[in-house]
Design an enzyme around this catalytic site. Structure first.
Site, PDB file in Angstrom:
ATOM      1  N   GLU A 246       0.461  -1.450  -0.487  1.00 32.35           N
ATOM      2  CA  GLU A 246      -0.101  -0.022  -0.160  1.00 32.35           C
ATOM      3  C   GLU A 246       1.019   0.838   0.012  1.00 32.35           C
ATOM      4  OE1 GLU A 246      -0.011  -2.723   2.215  1.00 32.35           O
ATOM      5  OE2 GLU A 246      -1.535  -2.842   2.894  1.00 32.35           O
TER       6      GLU A 246
ATOM      7  N   ALA B 147      10.396 -37.394  -7.844  1.00 31.74           N
ATOM      8  CA  ALA B 147       9.732 -37.363  -9.438  1.00 31.74           C
ATOM      9  C   ALA B 147      10.177 -38.669  -9.601  1.00 31.74           C
ATOM     10  CB  ALA B 147      11.645 -36.858  -9.792  1.00 31.74           C
TER      11      ALA B 147
ATOM     12  N   TRP C 196      18.455 -39.564 -16.174  1.00 26.21           N
ATOM     13  CA  TRP C 196      17.751 -38.478 -15.272  1.00 26.21           C
ATOM     14  C   TRP C 196      16.155 -38.902 -15.637  1.00 26.21           C
ATOM     15  CZ3 TRP C 196      19.044 -34.650 -11.646  1.00 26.21           C
ATOM     16  CH2 TRP C 196      19.954 -33.938 -12.016  1.00 26.21           C
TER      17      TRP C 196
ATOM     18  N   ARG D   4      12.492 -23.881  -5.965  1.00 30.13           N
ATOM     19  CA  ARG D   4      13.185 -23.724  -4.600  1.00 30.13           C
ATOM     20  C   ARG D   4      13.381 -22.234  -4.703  1.00 30.13           C
ATOM     21  NH1 ARG D   4      18.706 -27.457  -6.501  1.00 30.13           N
ATOM     22  NH2 ARG D   4      17.562 -29.582  -6.319  1.00 30.13           N
TER      23      ARG D   4
ATOM     24  N   LEU E 210      20.952 -28.565  -4.517  1.00 32.38           N
ATOM     25  CA  LEU E 210      20.515 -27.278  -3.574  1.00 32.38           C
ATOM     26  C   LEU E 210      20.507 -26.066  -4.120  1.00 32.38           C
ATOM     27  CD1 LEU E 210      20.293 -30.340  -0.926  1.00 32.38           C
ATOM     28  CD2 LEU E 210      18.776 -30.824  -2.852  1.00 32.38           C
TER      29      LEU E 210
ATOM     30  N   ARG F 255      19.299 -22.545  -9.863  1.00 32.93           N
ATOM     31  CA  ARG F 255      19.952 -22.756 -10.828  1.00 32.93           C
ATOM     32  C   ARG F 255      19.336 -22.021 -11.874  1.00 32.93           C
ATOM     33  NH1 ARG F 255      22.040 -27.156  -8.602  1.00 32.93           N
ATOM     34  NH2 ARG F 255      21.831 -28.452 -10.808  1.00 32.93           N
TER      35      ARG F 255
ATOM     36  N   THR G  44      21.627 -37.920  10.981  1.00 34.69           N
ATOM     37  CA  THR G  44      21.704 -38.042  12.923  1.00 34.69           C
ATOM     38  C   THR G  44      22.905 -38.313  13.148  1.00 34.69           C
ATOM     39  OG1 THR G  44      19.107 -38.755  12.344  1.00 34.69           O
ATOM     40  CG2 THR G  44      20.326 -39.701  13.915  1.00 34.69           C
TER      41      THR G  44
ATOM     42  N   GLU H 245      12.940 -32.154  -0.030  1.00 29.32           N
ATOM     43  CA  GLU H 245      13.558 -33.039  -1.797  1.00 29.32           C
ATOM     44  C   GLU H 245      13.756 -34.179  -1.852  1.00 29.32           C
ATOM     45  OE1 GLU H 245      15.019 -30.284  -5.234  1.00 29.32           O
ATOM     46  OE2 GLU H 245      15.209 -31.733  -5.647  1.00 29.32           O
TER      47      GLU H 245
HETATM   48  N1  LIG Z   1      17.042 -37.675 -10.393  1.00 26.08           N
HETATM   49  C1  LIG Z   1      15.966 -36.715 -10.213  1.00 26.08           C
HETATM   50  C2  LIG Z   1      16.028 -35.801  -9.618  1.00 26.08           C
HETATM   51  N2  LIG Z   1      16.308 -36.278  -7.996  1.00 26.08           N
HETATM   52  C3  LIG Z   1      16.706 -35.666  -7.313  1.00 26.08           C
HETATM   53  C4  LIG Z   1      17.776 -35.267  -6.412  1.00 26.08           C
HETATM   54  O1  LIG Z   1      16.999 -35.787  -4.809  1.00 26.08           O
HETATM   55  C5  LIG Z   1      18.433 -34.228  -5.677  1.00 26.08           C
HETATM   56  O2  LIG Z   1      17.919 -34.040  -5.292  1.00 26.08           O
HETATM   57  C6  LIG Z   1      18.899 -33.655  -7.322  1.00 26.08           C
HETATM   58  O3  LIG Z   1      19.658 -34.457  -7.752  1.00 26.08           O
HETATM   59  C7  LIG Z   1      20.201 -32.651  -6.683  1.00 26.08           C
HETATM   60  O4  LIG Z   1      20.597 -32.208  -8.010  1.00 26.08           O
HETATM   61  P1  LIG Z   1      21.031 -30.657  -7.685  1.00 26.08           P
HETATM   62  O5  LIG Z   1      20.731 -29.934  -6.292  1.00 26.08           O
HETATM   63  O6  LIG Z   1      20.765 -29.869  -9.526  1.00 26.08           O
HETATM   64  O7  LIG Z   1      22.393 -30.900  -7.472  1.00 26.08           O
HETATM   65  N3  LIG Z   1      15.092 -35.088  -9.523  1.00 26.08           N
HETATM   66  C8  LIG Z   1      13.601 -34.285 -10.332  1.00 26.08           C
HETATM   67  O8  LIG Z   1      13.003 -33.469 -10.386  1.00 26.08           O
HETATM   68  N4  LIG Z   1      13.919 -35.680 -11.524  1.00 26.08           N
HETATM   69  C9  LIG Z   1      15.136 -36.309 -11.737  1.00 26.08           C
HETATM   70  O9  LIG Z   1      15.209 -36.627 -12.569  1.00 26.08           O
HETATM   71  N1  LIG Z   2       3.093  -8.071   3.495  1.00 25.82           N
HETATM   72  C1  LIG Z   2       2.442  -6.484   4.015  1.00 25.82           C
HETATM   73  C2  LIG Z   2       1.779  -6.998   5.461  1.00 25.82           C
HETATM   74  N2  LIG Z   2       1.737  -8.241   5.834  1.00 25.82           N
HETATM   75  C3  LIG Z   2       1.312  -7.727   7.231  1.00 25.82           C
HETATM   76  O1  LIG Z   2       2.282  -7.561   8.436  1.00 25.82           O
HETATM   77  C4  LIG Z   2       2.845  -8.415   8.647  1.00 25.82           C
HETATM   78  C5  LIG Z   2       4.334  -7.788   9.007  1.00 25.82           C
HETATM   79  O2  LIG Z   2       4.651  -6.447   9.346  1.00 25.82           O
HETATM   80  P1  LIG Z   2       5.750  -5.554   8.792  1.00 25.82           P
HETATM   81  O3  LIG Z   2       7.061  -7.328   9.868  1.00 25.82           O
HETATM   82  O4  LIG Z   2       5.625  -4.094   9.493  1.00 25.82           O
HETATM   83  O5  LIG Z   2       6.320  -5.247   7.872  1.00 25.82           O
HETATM   84  C6  LIG Z   2       2.834  -9.539   8.767  1.00 25.82           C
HETATM   85  O6  LIG Z   2       2.777 -10.182   9.351  1.00 25.82           O
HETATM   86  C7  LIG Z   2       1.235  -9.292   7.891  1.00 25.82           C
HETATM   87  O7  LIG Z   2       0.512 -10.230   8.507  1.00 25.82           O
HETATM   88  N3  LIG Z   2       0.526  -5.926   5.726  1.00 25.82           N
HETATM   89  C8  LIG Z   2       0.039  -5.222   4.783  1.00 25.82           C
HETATM   90  O8  LIG Z   2      -0.982  -4.327   4.984  1.00 25.82           O
HETATM   91  N4  LIG Z   2       0.925  -4.855   3.310  1.00 25.82           N
HETATM   92  C9  LIG Z   2       1.544  -5.747   3.123  1.00 25.82           C
HETATM   93  O9  LIG Z   2       2.525  -5.592   1.906  1.00 25.82           O
HETATM   94 ZN   LIG Z   3       0.833  -2.925   5.829  1.00 23.46          ZN
END
Ligand SMILES: Nc1c(/N=C/[C@H](O)[C@H](O)[C@H](O)COP(=O)(O)O)[nH]c(=O)[nH]c1=O
Ligand SMILES: Nc1c(N[C@@H]2O[C@H](COP(=O)(O)O)[C@@H](O)[C@H]2O)[nH]c(=O)[nH]c1=O
Ligand SMILES: [Zn+2]
Length: 363
Positions: A52, A154, A170, A184, A204, A207, A222, A292
């Site tokens: 706003e 996938a 792939w 992402r 991860l 790109r 873990t 993922e």
């Molecule tokens: N093997 C496939 C996937 N495989 C996803 C894997 O879990 C792994 O996160 C990715 O390979 C990550 O690669 P990077 O972050 O780009 O280096 N995911 C997809 O969407 N398609 C596929 O074919």
């Molecule tokens: N981004 C957004 C709102 N966001 C509201 O305000 C809170 C964040 O406030 P502040 O920490 O001051 O940025 C957020 O949790 C949500 O409730 N409100 C609006 O009027 N307009 C805006 O564009």
């Molecule tokens: Zn606001």
């Protein structure tokens, strides 16, 4: 133009900044006077001016007696920025159209009340459904203080994530993988298990041809088995968190801890309790989390029903194999009647692949 058209523009502005305003919601605003748009704006980054403010600044003195269309109820609290509802009153806006109210306890209904008290007409609801879909992430976060979790997997047409030898590159097409990078960009954090790190050594990172925001990388490990030469440890350009159990080696932690941009989050339980981890990530201001895999991590989120959205990319390929892995490991449900109920919300083709979006059904 109708009111719906102006709200549609405000919604498009809001959608254009989705993913970059965390932990704030993406908001769009449009100022109209005598059928002419005299101001528009979107909230660009948490802690900066609200939508706003941008729109009313652009409208200048012409704002007096104009209509304001905003996708979320104007805030009425002093957060990092002064309250928008006061600004709306000060600028002499005639009528405010709001797509949806803001459940943030700091705001809920107070903004509307303040403006109505000042004699401004306020109408709530046009574009409401679309706004609620856009804000389901923010509403989840503001009400649970835990990230909105999307699991992505996938698979081949016969439901495999790799062949029985573990080969997986792939499954899906370039276009589908590019779509994953948009997801992402829109998420504050991306989470994988140590097995994915050991198997894929993924970057991860986001790109995209035009660049994109890198999510914080989170690895569930873990016993701190992670090698030091894998990308997510060696590449310190992206903030990375390694989550380990309480009995993980302290020497290994010390070795990893002093690398910059790398944090070890040691749990006070032997294994990693997902709901507890989600609360910790929520406390760190993470509004969205992109899981993922792999199969064991997905299984733990499934078991705890600790996710809100599931995205499955299905490739037109068959690999077969009675031991080829699927997307969800663990023990799994005993009976079909115990299957977790989902609701399909979108099916689309991405290149040769099918992208299915589903949400976890409530209750
Ligand atoms: N093997 C496939 C996937 N495989 C996803 C894997 O879990 C792994 O996160 C990715 O390979 C990550 O690669 P990077 O972050 O780009 O280096 N995911 C997809 O969407 N398609 C596929 O074919
Ligand atoms: N981004 C957004 C709102 N966001 C509201 O305000 C809170 C964040 O406030 P502040 O920490 O001051 O940025 C957020 O949790 C949500 O409730 N409100 C609006 O009027 N307009 C805006 O564009
Ligand atoms: Zn606001």
């Amino acid at each position: 133009m109708l009111a719906e058209d102006y709200m549609d523009l405000a919604l498009r502005l809001a959608k254009s900044v989705d993913g970059q305003t965390s932990p704030n919601p993406p908001v769009g605003a449009v100022v109209v006077k005598d059928g002419r748009i005299i101001g528009m704006g979107a909230h660009l980054k948490a802690g900066t001016a609200h939508a706003e403010v941008h729109a009313l600044e652009m409208a200048g003195d012409e704002a007096m007696g104009s209509d304001l269309y905003v996708t979320l109820e104007p805030c009425s609290h002093f957060g990092k920025t002064p309250p928008c509802a006061d600004l709306v009153v000060e600028k002499g806006i005639k009528k405010v159209w709001i797509a949806t109210t803001d459940p943030n306890p700091l705001v809920a209904g107070k903004g509307i009340e303040k403006m109505r008290k000042a004699g401004i007409e306020v109408e709530v609801g046009i574009g409401g459904q679309e706004a609620k879909n856009l804000y389901n992430v923010f509403f989840h976060y503001i009400q649970t203080k835990t990230p909105y979790v999307t699991i992505k997997t996938a698979i081949t047409a016969d439901g495999k994530t790799a062949t029985f030898t573990g080969s997986s590159k792939w499954i899906t097409s370039e276009q589908a993988r590019l779509d994953v990078h948009k997801l992402r960009h829109q998420n504050d954090a991306i989470l994988v298990g140590i097995n994915t790190i050991l198997k894929d050594n993924p970057l991860l990172t986001t790109r995209l041809p035009q660049g994109g925001k890198n999510p914080i990388r989170i690895v569930l490990d873990t016993h701190l088995r992670i090698p030091e030469d894998v990308h997510v440890v060696a590449d310190s350009s992206v903030k990375t968190i390694i989550v380990c159990g309480k009995n993980a080696s302290n020497e290994k932690e010390a070795l990893l801890q002093n690398r910059n941009n790398l944090t070890i989050m040691r749990q006070n339980t032997e294994t990693i309790h997902i709901p507890t981890l989600l609360e910790e990530l929520g406390q760190l201001g993470m509004m969205t989390l992109f899981v993922e895999g792999g199969a064991e991590v997905n299984a733990s989120f499934l078991k705890e029903q600790a996710f809100q959205k599931l995205i499955v990319y299905t490739a037109p390929k068959l690999v077969g194999g009675k031991t080829s892995p699927g997307p969800f490991g663990g023990e799994g449900m005993e009976l079909m009647e115990s299957a977790l109920p989902l609701q399909f919300t979108n099916v689309e083709m991405i290149g040769p692949d099918i992208k299915i979006t589903a949400i976890l059904k409530k209750g």
